[in-house]
Design an enzyme around this catalytic site. Sequence first.
Site, short mmCIF file in Angstrom:
data_model
loop_
_atom_site.label_atom_id
_atom_site.label_comp_id
_atom_site.label_asym_id
_atom_site.label_seq_id
_atom_site.Cartn_x
_atom_site.Cartn_y
_atom_site.Cartn_z
N LYS A 121 0.86 -1.18 0.00
CA LYS A 121 0.00 0.00 0.00
C LYS A 121 0.90 1.23 0.00
CE LYS A 121 -4.22 1.79 0.47
NZ LYS A 121 -4.98 1.53 1.71
N HIS A 122 0.67 2.13 -0.94
CA HIS A 122 1.45 3.36 -1.06
C HIS A 122 2.95 3.09 -1.05
CE1 HIS A 122 -2.02 5.88 -1.15
NE2 HIS A 122 -2.46 5.45 0.02
N ASN B 76 13.29 6.25 6.61
CA ASN B 76 14.06 5.34 7.44
C ASN B 76 13.18 4.16 7.83
OD1 ASN B 76 16.59 6.74 7.85
ND2 ASN B 76 15.48 8.23 9.07
N HIS C 30 14.39 5.32 -1.42
CA HIS C 30 13.77 6.64 -1.50
C HIS C 30 12.75 6.69 -2.61
CE1 HIS C 30 17.23 7.63 1.02
NE2 HIS C 30 16.59 8.71 1.38
#
Length: 538
Positions: free
Chosen positions: A273-274, A415, A538
Amino acid sequence: MVKRALLSVSDKTGIVEFARGLEQLNIEIISTGGTARMLRDAGIETTDVSEVTGFPEMMGGRVKTLHPRIHGGLLCLREDASHMGEAEKESIELIDMVAVNLYPFEITVSKEGVNLEEAIENIDIGGPTMLRSAAKNYSSVAVVCDPDDYGHILKELRSTGIVSDQTREGLAVKAFRHTADYDSTIDTYLSKTLLGEDVLRMNFTDGVKLRYGENWHQEATFYREKGIEGPALSNAKQLHGKELSYNNYVDADNALQTIKEVGNKKPAVAIVKHNNPCGLATGNTLSEALQHAWDGDPISAFGSIICTNTVFDMESAEFLKGKFVEIILAPGFEHNALEYLKEKSANLRLLELPQFNESFDTDSTYKYVIGGMLKQQRNIGLYEKWECVTDTPYPEEKRELSEFCICACKSTKSNSVTLAYEYSEGCFVMLAMGAGQPNRVDSIRKLATTKARENLEMIYEREKPDMSFEEYWESILSECVMASDAFFPFDDSIIHADESKIKYIISPGGSIRDDEVITTANRLDISMVFTGMRHFLH
């Protein structure tokens, strides 16, 4: 109609059969060098290009087709009376088909130890020129640069006597694309070799407009990368459901890479999800893995993407009854499961990827930033070393669970911290994760351990074990592994892990305060391994 064809190929796959098929259709064949010799050896009547031009091949074969009687025959507009008049005046006979493929420049320069002189000699001049001439005049000339097209062209000629407009148009585009790729490869090599400049040229085709981008007001398109095989979304076949959106592609790619990282020793399920895996588990059966992955975060699993490394079965399909998911990506679907899922929702996207268990066909990843492109090697591997740095030894029996935990952490936005648990022998579940926080302490204290407690409360109520919840909590967390995607800059993360009863920690190490972190772990009787490999995402 095709009356004359010029055949001059470097890749001679299928050329004899193609030429024989043309000969049987009474098409005159012109050829050059090695291609002509091969055709004659096969008993196919062939006219040398030198007979057409009136000039011998010259300068070691560098000059043979660059002549008005070749390019005039290709470029002449048949419907233009002045063109046809000039052709007749200069004794230029029309050429209706060109089958050309080019010197293998890319293969040549990829060889170890190739020198510049050898590379230069494998730059084709006449071939691209003929392809471009024929492709420019595609309304009258069929241009063939791919042996895979020979069969289709012969079939058309045999059935209709012509190469159709649609086929000639497609062949022309393919030819221009082929010469563009060829020139791009030469540019990349010579820029590096002669100028010391690193040039990146990319090749993406078959653009498909998506429903929308990251947000509804943004337009988006998905392009396929040329030549990519194996487990890639571009190779997935959609069996059911509405079109994919931009976010669907991003999340499905994360789910695919996560499951590929886990491997295929056991059935495995990732729920994304996302762009974060909110659930990840392995099991003795697919439905078992799915149940435990769902337990990782049932709230976030709403509207998620599910990916599995094995064929999706009926039991797993039935588990999803009453649960809303966007996509299921799997190597395949059992027939009854497929029909059940289709019936479940008209919008549920079902993606089949038979190549799932093959290796990835790329070593690089790319990210566009305004005004530039970042390229890097794919993040391959889990650890560079396995070094227990604490007084309390790290149990070898935790090794496989720890590797699973690193896989989960590697796919989670930085993180990141992940907690993993062996719920049954050889079966693992990501109990919780903390992702995308500006500091690692919040990933542990506010997300991972908080979510782990919520998930275990739900499981405790469902399973009703014969112990208090606090006893249950401690029995699970004390056997969990916690993985961090990067080093701990301070010992506060270790302290918060201990407060949640966590006793096994995986970290890359490498902080200037590693000694402080290790000292605190020793004081709290925590066992910790340094892996030497960071996994920022990232």
